[in-house]
Scaffold this active site. Structure first.
Site, PDB file in Angstrom:
ATOM      1  N   HIS A   1      -5.513  -0.914   5.622  1.00 54.51           N
ATOM      2  CA  HIS A   1      -5.368  -0.086   6.834  1.00 54.51           C
ATOM      3  C   HIS A   1      -6.466  -0.297   7.904  1.00 54.51           C
ATOM      4  CE1 HIS A   1      -8.033   2.329   4.336  1.00 54.51           C
ATOM      5  NE2 HIS A   1      -7.057   2.903   3.651  1.00 54.51           N
TER       6      HIS A   1
ATOM      7  N   ASP B   1       0.704   2.711   3.695  1.00 55.79           N
ATOM      8  CA  ASP B   1      -0.199   3.785   3.254  1.00 55.79           C
ATOM      9  C   ASP B   1       0.577   5.092   3.109  1.00 55.79           C
ATOM     10  OD1 ASP B   1      -2.401   5.126   2.355  1.00 55.79           O
ATOM     11  OD2 ASP B   1      -3.560   4.966   4.194  1.00 55.79           O
TER      12      ASP B   1
ATOM     13  N   HIS C   1       0.835  -1.211   0.000  1.00 58.07           N
ATOM     14  CA  HIS C   1       0.000   0.000   0.000  1.00 58.07           C
ATOM     15  C   HIS C   1       0.866   1.256   0.000  1.00 58.07           C
ATOM     16  CE1 HIS C   1      -4.058   1.673   1.560  1.00 58.07           C
ATOM     17  NE2 HIS C   1      -3.371   2.633   0.952  1.00 58.07           N
TER      18      HIS C   1
ATOM     19  N   HIS D   1       1.388   5.170  -2.039  1.00 59.72           N
ATOM     20  CA  HIS D   1       0.909   6.149  -3.023  1.00 59.72           C
ATOM     21  C   HIS D   1       2.133   6.835  -3.618  1.00 59.72           C
ATOM     22  CE1 HIS D   1      -3.331   5.760  -1.817  1.00 59.72           C
ATOM     23  NE2 HIS D   1      -2.834   5.581  -0.600  1.00 59.72           N
TER      24      HIS D   1
ATOM     25  N   HIS E   1       1.907  14.494   0.523  1.00 59.77           N
ATOM     26  CA  HIS E   1       1.055  15.627   0.171  1.00 59.77           C
ATOM     27  C   HIS E   1       1.871  16.912   0.136  1.00 59.77           C
ATOM     28  CE1 HIS E   1      -2.778  13.635   0.042  1.00 59.77           C
ATOM     29  NE2 HIS E   1      -2.582  13.083   1.218  1.00 59.77           N
TER      30      HIS E   1
HETATM   31  O1  DOR Z   1      -4.933   9.049   4.448  1.00 59.77           O
HETATM   32  C1  DOR Z   1      -5.088   8.578   3.344  1.00 59.77           C
HETATM   33  N1  DOR Z   1      -4.470   9.094   2.274  1.00 59.77           N
HETATM   34  N2  DOR Z   1      -5.905   7.524   3.189  1.00 59.77           N
HETATM   35  C2  DOR Z   1      -6.240   7.058   1.984  1.00 59.77           C
HETATM   36  O2  DOR Z   1      -6.986   6.122   1.911  1.00 59.77           O
HETATM   37  C3  DOR Z   1      -5.738   7.737   0.766  1.00 59.77           C
HETATM   38  C4  DOR Z   1      -4.482   8.431   1.028  1.00 59.77           C
HETATM   39  C5  DOR Z   1      -4.075   9.364  -0.064  1.00 59.77           C
HETATM   40  O3  DOR Z   1      -4.125   9.000  -1.238  1.00 59.77           O
HETATM   41  O4  DOR Z   1      -3.639  10.485   0.241  1.00 59.77           O
END
Ligand code: DOR
Length: 430
Positions: A230, A305, A56, A58, A309
Site C-alpha cells: 500500500h 488491502d 493483500h 484480510h 471491521h
Molecule cells: O488500514 C489497515 N487495516 N491497514 C493495515 O495495514 C491493516 C489493516 C487491518 O488489518 O485492518
C-alpha cells in the site's frame, strides 16, 4: 463440468469481438465457435481479462469471523473478479506457523471460490522481535510464497535484514508495511493541512518513505525480493523509481490500493471513521502521483488491502476506530474510474496491474496468464460501460465498512471463472 461459451467478448478490450470456449478448466478455442452442449454467455460489449490476483486481503479467519470468514471473503473476491487472493497473517491467532497457514489454505480450498494463498508472518506474533519459522511455513502444505507482518512494520533493521536473507534461500517474497513506528506514535491521519485544521495527530509521509528507502537498500544487499505494501505518498514513488533504477528489474515491487488512487484526506471533514485507514488517505497531489506511477509501472500493481471491521470498531469515535476499509468488490470499479476513464490505462494495462504483475510477483504459474487457447481458464468478464451504486449491506462480506457507500461507480464484473468453473455472475456467487 459444463463447457462455457463466451460469445462476442473483446479480449483485453482490443480487436474484434470473438467467442471463447472454455472446457476442462482451460481455454479450449478462440474464434468463431459453436458448441451445442456448452452454456452460452452473451458477452456483447464486454471485455475479457485474466482473473484478478490480490496480493493483500484480510480474511479475518481465524479469530474475527464476526467481520469476515474465508468463505465470505472468497465470495466477495469472486464477485469482484478475483481468482486468487493472498490472505494476510494478522489473524487471531497470527498466521506465524505451519498449523495456521495450513488451516487457512485448507479453508480456502473448501470454500473453492478463489485460490486462497496464506501470507505467513515475518515475526512471531507480529511483534517484530523474533523471526517466525519462515522455512517451515514455506515447506508446509500451504506452500507459503509471501511473508508479511502487515498491519505492523518490521521496524528492526536487523530482523528485516535477516528476513530478506532467508527469503532468498526460500525463493519467497517479503512484503513490508512501511511505517516507521517511532514517527507515527498516536497518529490518526495524514500529517498536513487537513489533519492540523481538524485536530488529528499526523502520520507523516516520511514514516513510509524512510522505511521504503531503508528496505530497498537492505534488499539490494541481500539480493532479495522485496514487495512494498500500500504505497501512499508521492515521495515513496520517487524512492521506488530510484531503487528500481539502481537495482535493476525484478528485486523491488510495489502495490497501491484503490482507495489511495481515488480518495483523499478531504474526506476527513466528515469525521466519519469509515475513512480511517493505515496508511492514511493522503492529498490530491499524492493520489495524482500514485495514478501516474501505476500507469508507468513504477508501482507494479493494485492490491485491495480489503480490511473488514465490525460496526462497533468503525461506528465510533475516530481515535478508537480501527483502520481499514472493504475493497474486494469495488476494486475494479475504482480502477475503471481512476485509471481507465482518465485514459491512464487501457484494458490491457488493467490486466497487467490487477492480474499479470501480482501473479508474477507472487510466483503463481497458473494465474495472470495470457487469454489464449491452452491457458488455464481463470478469467473475468467486465462490462466497461455499466455502472452500479455501492451499498455496503449488499456486499458479500460480513462487515459493511465501505467508503464508497452510495457512490455510483463504472465497470461491472459480470462473470468470474476459476479453472473453467463459474464462481460468480452479475454480483452473485455461482
Ligand atoms: O488500514 C489497515 N487495516 N491497514 C493495515 O495495514 C491493516 C489493516 C487491518 O488489518 O485492518
Amino acid at each position: 463440468m459444463t463447457a462455457v461459451l463466451i460469445k462476442g467478448a473483446r479480449i483485453y478490450g482490443e480487436g474484434d469481438p470473438v467467442d471463447v470456449l472454455v472446457s476442462d478448466g482451460v481455454i479450449a478455442e478462440i474464434g468463431s465457435v459453436e458448441a451445442p452442449d456448452a452454456e452460452v454467455i452473451d458477452a456483447t460489449g464486454q471485455v475479457l481479462l485474466p482473473g484478478f490476483v490480490d496480493l493483500h486481503t484480510h480474511l479475518r479467519e481465524p479469530g474475527r469471523e464476526d467481520t469476515e470468514t474465508i468463505e465470505t471473503g472468497s465470495a466477495a473476491a469472486a464477485i469482484g473478479g478475483y481468482t486468487a487472493v493472498f490472505a494476510m497473517a494478522n489473524t487471531d491467532p497470527v498466521a506465524d506457523n505451519a498449523v495456521i497457514v495450513e488451516h487457512v489454505w485448507r479453508r480456502g480450498r473448501e470454500a473453492g471460490l478463489v485460490d486462497v494463498y496464506p501470507v505467513g508472518a515475518v515475526t512471531v506474533g507480529l511483534k517484530g522481535e523474533k523471526l517466525a519459522e519462515l522455512g517451515t511455513m514455506a515447506k508446509s502444505a500451504a506452500n507459503v510464497r509471501m511473508f508479511s507482518d502487515d498491519g505492523h512494520c518490521v521496524a528492526d533493521p536487523l530482523i528485516m535484514r535477516r528476513a530478506l536473507e532467508y527469503s532468498t534461500a526460500l525463493g519467497v517474497v517479503v512484503a513490508q508495511h512501511a511505517e516507521e513506528p517511532r514517527l507515527t506514535v498516536g497518529a490518526q491521519a495524514n500529517e498536513g493541512v487537513q489533519a492540523s485544521r481538524l485536530g488529528y495527530a499526523g502520520w507523516p509521509a516520511s514514516a513510509e518513505e524512510s522505511i521504503v528507502a531503508r528496505d530497498c537498500i537492505l534488499a539490494k544487499h541481500a539480493g532479495a525480493r522485496l514487495h512494498i505494501c500500500h504505497v501512499s505518498t508521492a515521495g515513496t514513488v520517487d524512492v521506488l523509481r530510484w531503487a528500481k533504477d539502481r537495482h535493476g528489474p525484478g528485486l523491488i515491487s510495489a502495490e497501491v490500493t484503490p482507495h489511495h488512487l481515488l480518495l483523499t484526506d478531504d474526506r476527513l471533514e466528515t469525521y466519519d471513521p469509515v475513512n480511517k485507514v493505515n496508511p492514511p488517505l493522503r492529498t490530491a497531489r499524492d493520489a495524482t502521483r500514485l495514478r501516474a506511477a501505476l500507469a508507468e509501472g513504477v508501482i507494479d500493481c493494485v492490491a485491495t488491502d480489503h480490511a473488514p471491521h465490525a460496526v462497533q470498531d468503525k461506528d465510533c469515535e475516530w481515535a478508537v476506530a480501527r483502520p481499514g476499509m472493504l475493497g474486494l468488490q469495488t476494486a475494479l470499479s475504482v480502477v475503471t474510474e481512476t485509471m481507465v476513464r482518465t485514459g491512464l490505462l487501457d484494458w490491457r494495462g488493467v490486466a497487467r496491474v490487477m492480474s499479470e504483475r501480482p501473479a508474477e510477483i507472487a510466483g503463481l504459474a497458473d494465474q495472470g496468464r495470457p487469454v489464449e487457447a491452452g491457458e488455464p481458464a481463470n478469467l473475468v468478464l467486465v462490462d466497461p460501460d455499466a455502472e452500479w451504486t455501492v451499498r455496503g449491506a449488499e456486499l458479500a462480506s460480513v462487515a459493511e465498512n465501505t467508503p464508497y457507500e452510495g457512490m455510483r461507480l463504472p465497470g461491472v464484473v459480470t462473470l468470474t471463472l476459476l479453472r473453467g468453473r463459474v464462481t460468480a455472475r452479475e454480483g452473485k456467487i455461482g
